[in-house]
Design an enzyme around this catalytic site. Sequence first.
Site, mmCIF file in Angstrom:
data_model
loop_
_atom_site.group_PDB
_atom_site.id
_atom_site.type_symbol
_atom_site.label_atom_id
_atom_site.label_comp_id
_atom_site.label_asym_id
_atom_site.label_seq_id
_atom_site.Cartn_x
_atom_site.Cartn_y
_atom_site.Cartn_z
ATOM 1 N N ARG A 188 16.966 -59.390 -6.487
ATOM 2 C CA ARG A 188 15.648 -59.805 -7.279
ATOM 3 C C ARG A 188 14.607 -58.997 -6.816
ATOM 4 O O ARG A 188 14.391 -58.946 -5.485
ATOM 5 C CB ARG A 188 15.457 -61.367 -7.259
ATOM 6 N N HIS B 90 16.959 -52.502 -14.044
ATOM 7 C CA HIS B 90 17.833 -53.683 -13.790
ATOM 8 C C HIS B 90 19.094 -53.656 -14.532
ATOM 9 O O HIS B 90 19.484 -54.547 -15.365
ATOM 10 C CB HIS B 90 17.061 -55.027 -14.368
ATOM 11 N N LEU C 60 25.643 -61.864 2.445
ATOM 12 C CA LEU C 60 26.979 -61.256 2.333
ATOM 13 C C LEU C 60 27.787 -62.253 1.429
ATOM 14 O O LEU C 60 28.900 -62.886 2.100
ATOM 15 C CB LEU C 60 27.721 -61.231 3.792
ATOM 16 N N GLY C 61 27.315 -62.368 0.224
ATOM 17 C CA GLY C 61 28.284 -63.310 -0.614
ATOM 18 C C GLY C 61 29.150 -62.316 -1.316
ATOM 19 O O GLY C 61 29.844 -61.359 -1.080
ATOM 20 N N SER D 154 22.908 -63.873 6.636
ATOM 21 C CA SER D 154 23.170 -64.444 5.592
ATOM 22 C C SER D 154 22.698 -66.119 6.096
ATOM 23 O O SER D 154 22.413 -66.054 7.164
ATOM 24 C CB SER D 154 24.699 -64.508 5.338
ATOM 25 N N ARG D 155 22.876 -67.089 5.139
ATOM 26 C CA ARG D 155 22.362 -68.307 5.347
ATOM 27 C C ARG D 155 23.277 -68.744 6.756
ATOM 28 O O ARG D 155 22.697 -69.491 7.286
ATOM 29 C CB ARG D 155 22.485 -69.140 4.385
ATOM 30 N N SER D 156 24.562 -68.486 6.860
ATOM 31 C CA SER D 156 25.045 -68.919 8.113
ATOM 32 C C SER D 156 26.199 -67.850 8.497
ATOM 33 O O SER D 156 26.322 -66.785 7.763
ATOM 34 C CB SER D 156 25.937 -70.269 7.826
ATOM 35 N N GLU E 97 9.123 -57.380 -13.955
ATOM 36 C CA GLU E 97 9.760 -56.675 -14.884
ATOM 37 C C GLU E 97 9.517 -57.202 -16.281
ATOM 38 O O GLU E 97 9.211 -58.148 -16.611
ATOM 39 C CB GLU E 97 11.420 -56.970 -14.739
#
Length: 333
Positions: free
Chosen positions: A250, A297, A170-171, A192-194, A279
């Site tokens: 990615r 992409h 969630l960036g 997310s990471r936090s 790719e």
Amino acid sequence: MSSQPEPGAEPGSGRPDVLVHRLPSFALPFLALLCDHFTVLDPCTDSPDEPAHAFLARRAGLTRALVCVGPIPLPADTLRLLPSLRLVVATTTGVDKIDLRECRQRGIAVTNAGTTFAEDVADYAVALLLDVLRRMSTADRYVREGSWLKNGDHPLGFKLRGKQVGIVGLGNIGSHVAKRLQPFGCDIAYNSRSKKPSFPYRYHASVHDLAANSDVLILCCTLTEETRHVIDREVMTVLEDRGVIINVGRGGLIDEKELVQFLMRGELGGAGLDVFEDEPNMPKELLGLDNVVLSPHSAALTPESFEALGELTVSNLKAFFSNQPLSCLVQGE
């Protein structure tokens, strides 16, 4: 008193050299913008028949700045051909293909595209989701091939409203995806990471738990050693046969071999993939699946975003050569 040219500048030009690493054909306006401000060294056009390492050794030994266009590998052995390098400007948000350890050890600053592509990628993620659910690409082929006349109505798709959507990362991009899905009445959660208290969405500490409570997973996070194959067999299993995976992050975020098997066995409802592990190669088995939408992409690429990227790139290069603070500096360098 006359001013001295920057180290690496073309004699008499007063403009510093900037090396461009792998310029794709669609980026010609971007190249023209760089040429307006810098002396651009481009191996692809300057010496197309010369091996890249030979060009770098001959022309770029004093070059202090490199622009890495697209998700192109920039390994340590390439960086070591540039002993004077002090700045890498990545034109992507993710920098997983750049050897950040080598850059850190040598004091090379690395910048990325920041939020430049966030809205375009978020638009594309929602478009992929709608396409997979409503089967728009298959409906288009159905009409073009004459199947509507021969076989009657096209199979039904599924509605987006009310779906439980899990966002991985969630960036900048993920938050824009969530914002776009709210008017559809989706129930949004994230990993997310936090935990991010400023957002009103449910947080899950693991991707596995997020998948177990989602109809859709949208992958927006960066690729790191921790997130590689974060979508594995266990995650796909709990997502179940109606589940959909959308990847605009990615390719390495997904265990691609497992994904192919789940889709071919009908154990996943569908996928919308803009990125792949190797790719431009991708699993040929996906080509025959009507519940998969494939994209080269291109989620980030619009004329508008590329124009903004050019402005950011020039701004960062000018800041570097005048010893001013850089924008979008990648943490950890």
